[in-house]
Write a protein that holds these residues in place. Structure first.
Motif, PDB file in Angstrom:
ATOM      1  N   ALA A  81     -27.642  -6.646 -44.567  1.00  0.00           N
ATOM      2  CA  ALA A  81     -28.045  -7.617 -43.554  1.00  0.00           C
ATOM      3  C   ALA A  81     -26.870  -7.923 -42.645  1.00  0.00           C
ATOM      4  CB  ALA A  81     -28.534  -8.900 -44.225  1.00  0.00           C
ATOM      5  N   ARG A  82     -27.154  -8.036 -41.388  1.00  0.00           N
ATOM      6  CA  ARG A  82     -26.105  -8.361 -40.422  1.00  0.00           C
ATOM      7  C   ARG A  82     -26.212  -9.829 -40.070  1.00  0.00           C
ATOM      8  NH1 ARG A  82     -23.756  -4.745 -36.299  1.00  0.00           N
ATOM      9  NH2 ARG A  82     -23.858  -6.735 -35.278  1.00  0.00           N
ATOM     10  N   SER A  83     -25.100 -10.453 -40.071  1.00  0.00           N
ATOM     11  CA  SER A  83     -25.050 -11.835 -39.648  1.00  0.00           C
ATOM     12  C   SER A  83     -24.213 -11.861 -38.380  1.00  0.00           C
ATOM     13  CB  SER A  83     -24.399 -12.686 -40.738  1.00  0.00           C
ATOM     14  OG  SER A  83     -24.305 -14.008 -40.305  1.00  0.00           O
ATOM     15  N   ASP A  84     -24.856 -12.118 -37.278  1.00  0.00           N
ATOM     16  CA  ASP A  84     -24.175 -12.013 -35.996  1.00  0.00           C
ATOM     17  C   ASP A  84     -23.392 -13.260 -35.634  1.00  0.00           C
ATOM     18  OD1 ASP A  84     -26.875 -10.111 -34.595  1.00  0.00           O
ATOM     19  OD2 ASP A  84     -25.056  -9.457 -35.598  1.00  0.00           O
ATOM     20  N   PHE A  85     -23.479 -14.300 -36.437  1.00  0.00           N
ATOM     21  CA  PHE A  85     -22.712 -15.490 -36.107  1.00  0.00           C
ATOM     22  C   PHE A  85     -22.296 -16.197 -37.383  1.00  0.00           C
ATOM     23  CE2 PHE A  85     -26.999 -16.974 -36.593  1.00  0.00           C
ATOM     24  CZ  PHE A  85     -26.868 -18.192 -37.228  1.00  0.00           C
ATOM     25  N   VAL A  86     -21.194 -16.900 -37.265  1.00  0.00           N
ATOM     26  CA  VAL A  86     -20.725 -17.776 -38.330  1.00  0.00           C
ATOM     27  C   VAL A  86     -20.477 -19.105 -37.651  1.00  0.00           C
ATOM     28  CG1 VAL A  86     -18.894 -18.257 -39.980  1.00  0.00           C
ATOM     29  CG2 VAL A  86     -19.671 -15.918 -39.633  1.00  0.00           C
ATOM     30  N   GLN A  87     -21.097 -20.146 -38.146  1.00  0.00           N
ATOM     31  CA  GLN A  87     -20.965 -21.441 -37.511  1.00  0.00           C
ATOM     32  C   GLN A  87     -19.768 -22.187 -38.086  1.00  0.00           C
ATOM     33  OE1 GLN A  87     -24.520 -23.707 -37.522  1.00  0.00           O
ATOM     34  NE2 GLN A  87     -23.642 -25.430 -36.462  1.00  0.00           N
ATOM     35  N   GLU A 105      -7.173 -20.553 -40.879  1.00  0.00           N
ATOM     36  CA  GLU A 105      -6.952 -20.886 -42.291  1.00  0.00           C
ATOM     37  C   GLU A 105      -8.271 -21.184 -42.992  1.00  0.00           C
ATOM     38  OE1 GLU A 105      -4.077 -24.039 -42.563  1.00  0.00           O
ATOM     39  OE2 GLU A 105      -2.558 -22.865 -41.512  1.00  0.00           O
ATOM     40  N   ARG A 106      -9.143 -21.919 -42.324  1.00  0.00           N
ATOM     41  CA  ARG A 106     -10.445 -22.242 -42.918  1.00  0.00           C
ATOM     42  C   ARG A 106     -11.275 -20.984 -43.129  1.00  0.00           C
ATOM     43  NH1 ARG A 106     -11.501 -27.695 -39.548  1.00  0.00           N
ATOM     44  NH2 ARG A 106     -10.317 -29.060 -40.927  1.00  0.00           N
ATOM     45  N   THR A 107     -11.185 -20.052 -42.193  1.00  0.00           N
ATOM     46  CA  THR A 107     -11.917 -18.792 -42.330  1.00  0.00           C
ATOM     47  C   THR A 107     -11.424 -18.014 -43.545  1.00  0.00           C
ATOM     48  OG1 THR A 107     -12.215 -18.676 -39.938  1.00  0.00           O
ATOM     49  CG2 THR A 107     -12.496 -16.633 -41.161  1.00  0.00           C
ATOM     50  N   THR A 108     -10.108 -17.946 -43.696  1.00  0.00           N
ATOM     51  CA  THR A 108      -9.525 -17.246 -44.836  1.00  0.00           C
ATOM     52  C   THR A 108      -9.946 -17.903 -46.142  1.00  0.00           C
ATOM     53  OG1 THR A 108      -7.645 -16.612 -43.472  1.00  0.00           O
ATOM     54  CG2 THR A 108      -7.355 -16.441 -45.840  1.00  0.00           C
ATOM     55  N   ALA A 121     -15.539 -12.697 -42.044  1.00  0.00           N
ATOM     56  CA  ALA A 121     -14.205 -13.277 -41.881  1.00  0.00           C
ATOM     57  C   ALA A 121     -13.354 -12.410 -40.955  1.00  0.00           C
ATOM     58  CB  ALA A 121     -13.529 -13.428 -43.242  1.00  0.00           C
ATOM     59  N   ARG A 122     -13.418 -11.100 -41.134  1.00  0.00           N
ATOM     60  CA  ARG A 122     -12.631 -10.191 -40.295  1.00  0.00           C
ATOM     61  C   ARG A 122     -13.042 -10.315 -38.832  1.00  0.00           C
ATOM     62  NH1 ARG A 122     -14.053  -5.485 -42.378  1.00  0.00           N
ATOM     63  NH2 ARG A 122     -12.697  -5.787 -44.151  1.00  0.00           N
ATOM     64  N   LEU A 123     -14.347 -10.326 -38.592  1.00  0.00           N
ATOM     65  CA  LEU A 123     -14.824 -10.455 -37.214  1.00  0.00           C
ATOM     66  C   LEU A 123     -14.419 -11.797 -36.608  1.00  0.00           C
ATOM     67  CD1 LEU A 123     -18.374  -8.891 -37.621  1.00  0.00           C
ATOM     68  CD2 LEU A 123     -16.390  -7.878 -36.492  1.00  0.00           C
ATOM     69  N   LEU A 124     -14.551 -12.852 -37.400  1.00  0.00           N
ATOM     70  CA  LEU A 124     -14.174 -14.178 -36.905  1.00  0.00           C
ATOM     71  C   LEU A 124     -12.676 -14.253 -36.634  1.00  0.00           C
ATOM     72  CD1 LEU A 124     -15.138 -16.958 -36.124  1.00  0.00           C
ATOM     73  CD2 LEU A 124     -15.004 -17.636 -38.504  1.00  0.00           C
ATOM     74  N   GLN A 125     -11.874 -13.656 -37.506  1.00  0.00           N
ATOM     75  CA  GLN A 125     -10.422 -13.648 -37.290  1.00  0.00           C
ATOM     76  C   GLN A 125     -10.078 -12.876 -36.012  1.00  0.00           C
ATOM     77  OE1 GLN A 125      -8.526 -15.630 -38.645  1.00  0.00           O
ATOM     78  NE2 GLN A 125      -8.585 -15.644 -40.857  1.00  0.00           N
TER      79      GLN A 125
END
Length: 154
Positions: A81-87, A105-108, A121-125
């Motif tokens: 499943a692809r999750s295209d967003f992280v809130q 830091e919160r993402t990690t 996490a990688r995409l958000l970083q």
């Protein structure tokens, strides 16, 4: 065709003389299928066969009363499943480099605790890193403007 006959058909610049045509190229015959097309077709056929088998096994497991095994098989066959967003929480404002570092830091932390996937996490970083670069350019531009203002007043 002998070499001397080819020379007679060409002018001193190497082009064919008027009225003389270059020989027809044999090339690939019309309708011939290339190796890549054949390989893609074969791979598609194999994939269909494998999916048909997987569907049969899943149906058999459901018929035998093993929904857990069937679900496990579905999870293996279905693409992830692809999750295209992280809130991010509302308190995460990204208006300064420090805010971006806190979000990073919160993402990690969220990834290490399993709250979000490593891919998310990688995409958000990556997004946060690009945003930090832009914020850095913005701050650099503002510092340049201040330096120019100081030079003018001196």
């Amino acid at each position: 065709m002998p070499h001397y006959e080819q020379q007679a058909k060409r002018g001193p610049d190497g082009k064919f003389l008027p009225g003389l045509k270059p020989p027809k190229s044999t090339g690939r015959p019309r309708g011939a299928i290339g190796i890549k097309t054949r390989a893609a077709r074969l791979a598609g056929e194999r994939l269909e066969e494998m999916l048909r088998r997987a569907t049969d096994v899943i149906s058999d497991e459901l018929d035998n009363g093993n929904p857990t095994v069937a679900q496990w098989l579905v999870d293996r066959v279905r693409p992830p499943a692809r999750s295209d967003f992280v809130q991010l929480a509302d308190k995460n404002k990204l208006s300064s480099i420090e805010d971006i570092l806190v979000a990073s830091e919160r993402t990690t932390t969220a990834a290490s605790q399993g709250e979000i996937s490593l891919q998310q996490a990688r995409l958000l970083q990556d997004v946060l890193g690009r945003h930090a670069q832009l914020k850095g350019l913005e701050e650099l531009s503002s510092l340049r403007a201040e330096v120019e203002e100081m030079r003018r007043t001196d």
